[in-house]
Scaffold this active site. Sequence first.
Site, PDB file in Angstrom:
ATOM      1  N   ASP A  80       1.032  -1.427  -0.060  1.00  0.00           N
ATOM      2  CA  ASP A  80      -0.219   0.117  -0.364  1.00  0.00           C
ATOM      3  C   ASP A  80       1.079   0.714   0.428  1.00  0.00           C
ATOM      4  OD1 ASP A  80      -2.370   0.896   0.186  1.00  0.00           O
ATOM      5  OD2 ASP A  80      -2.682   0.681   2.455  1.00  0.00           O
ATOM      6  N   HIS A  81       0.094   2.126  -0.388  1.00  0.00           N
ATOM      7  CA  HIS A  81       0.815   3.583  -0.533  1.00  0.00           C
ATOM      8  C   HIS A  81       2.888   3.642  -0.571  1.00  0.00           C
ATOM      9  CE1 HIS A  81      -2.307   6.058  -0.321  1.00  0.00           C
ATOM     10  NE2 HIS A  81      -3.188   5.616   0.833  1.00  0.00           N
ATOM     11  N   HIS A 184      -7.643   9.657   4.650  1.00  0.00           N
ATOM     12  CA  HIS A 184      -7.060   9.067   5.473  1.00  0.00           C
ATOM     13  C   HIS A 184      -7.306   8.682   6.880  1.00  0.00           C
ATOM     14  CE1 HIS A 184      -5.121   7.667   1.703  1.00  0.00           C
ATOM     15  NE2 HIS A 184      -5.372   7.049   1.993  1.00  0.00           N
ATOM     16  N   GLY A 185      -8.659   8.602   7.876  1.00  0.00           N
ATOM     17  CA  GLY A 185      -8.407   8.697   9.387  1.00  0.00           C
ATOM     18  C   GLY A 185     -10.167   8.890   9.624  1.00  0.00           C
ATOM     19  N   HIS A 214     -10.177   4.260  -1.006  1.00  0.00           N
ATOM     20  CA  HIS A 214      -9.574   4.415   0.036  1.00  0.00           C
ATOM     21  C   HIS A 214     -10.084   4.753   1.544  1.00  0.00           C
ATOM     22  CE1 HIS A 214      -5.300   3.615  -1.483  1.00  0.00           C
ATOM     23  NE2 HIS A 214      -5.841   3.297  -2.207  1.00  0.00           N
ATOM     24  N   GLY A 215      -9.320   4.878   2.520  1.00  0.00           N
ATOM     25  CA  GLY A 215      -9.821   5.433   4.066  1.00  0.00           C
ATOM     26  C   GLY A 215     -11.331   4.907   4.340  1.00  0.00           C
ATOM     27  N   SER A 217     -12.523   4.006   6.842  1.00  0.00           N
ATOM     28  CA  SER A 217     -12.614   4.263   8.057  1.00  0.00           C
ATOM     29  C   SER A 217     -13.844   5.788   7.846  1.00  0.00           C
ATOM     30  CB  SER A 217     -11.510   4.207   9.105  1.00  0.00           C
ATOM     31  OG  SER A 217     -11.328   3.087   8.672  1.00  0.00           O
ATOM     32  N   ILE A 237      -9.412  -0.315   4.860  1.00  0.00           N
ATOM     33  CA  ILE A 237     -10.097   0.609   6.274  1.00  0.00           C
ATOM     34  C   ILE A 237      -8.381  -0.052   6.574  1.00  0.00           C
ATOM     35  CG2 ILE A 237     -11.034  -0.251   7.783  1.00  0.00           C
ATOM     36  CD1 ILE A 237     -12.743   0.637   6.681  1.00  0.00           C
ATOM     37  N   ASN A 238      -8.255   0.872   7.201  1.00  0.00           N
ATOM     38  CA  ASN A 238      -7.113   0.835   8.264  1.00  0.00           C
ATOM     39  C   ASN A 238      -6.792   2.045   9.859  1.00  0.00           C
ATOM     40  OD1 ASN A 238      -4.600   0.981   9.820  1.00  0.00           O
ATOM     41  ND2 ASN A 238      -3.663   1.918   7.489  1.00  0.00           N
TER      42      ASN A 238
END
Length: 293
Positions: A80-81, A184-185, A214-215, A217, A237-238
């Site tokens: 990832d990234h 992201h977050g 992406h992102g 969450s 999901i992170n």
Amino acid sequence: MKSLIETIKQFENNKTALGHFNVSDLTALKAIFETARGLNLPVIIGVSEAERDFIGVKQISALIKSLREEFSYPMYLNADHTHSLEKIKQAMEAGFDAVMFDGSDFPFEENISRTKEVVEYVKSANREILVEAELGAIKGNSVILRTSDVRQIKPEDLTAPEQAAEFVKQTGVDLFAPAVGNLHGIIESQGNPSLDISRISEIKKAVNVPLVLHGGSGIRDADFISAIDAGVSIVHINTELRIAWRKGMERALKENPEEITPYKLLPIVIEEIKKVVEQRLKLWNFKFKNAKY
Ligand SMILES: [Zn+2]
């Protein structure tokens, strides 16, 4: 076992979404593996550059390979990234199924030329490895964000469908990650902004590759359903897993103040992470509860 692209195509055709969950340790990996396998769904494990630095590039690849082989289970691994060709090469050599090159900080033309260089390198070495790239500005860093940390997302930060079409055509990427209001977050106080669903539909019409959100969450359930309907085939999901990890760790220590044995404390962490993974996977795949993948 189906190849990753075959698996993604199946989700794309069914209008459901494949889960991409990031890990930095064995507890999260165990939680994701057990939950997804229990639901009879394949899954992608993601590791960013920093997560790879911690867990080890070859080590995470060996873990995924061992689970895949022992349980005949379709689990895939994504770098990832990734910001350099050098790190892309490391992941390829370690046996990753996919790499995500993130050139989104560069101007449009430079993002194209750098991404194209990566695609050409990867495909000349191994056509099976998928390359994903991002266009547009997806803010944040997989943490709990304060409202002041994230300036209002401006229309120019979002991916324009015409540029998406040109980007995919010129670079030859297999998977495309657009900026459609995602972050992201998680913004704790007011919740994350809504996704631009019509933009997702337009981008999906403009490009001929699967879309990656992406992102994931902090995104509301209704937004997920609409986004998947509009053409998203993979969701990342992170942050939610990181929050669950910490919550589980705090609960484990609180409930067992004298305990020092890791394998007696860590199952509580796994339990918390499993709740998130299960809720998300069920939501994204509710239409195909009994689908066999
Ligand atoms: Zn991301």
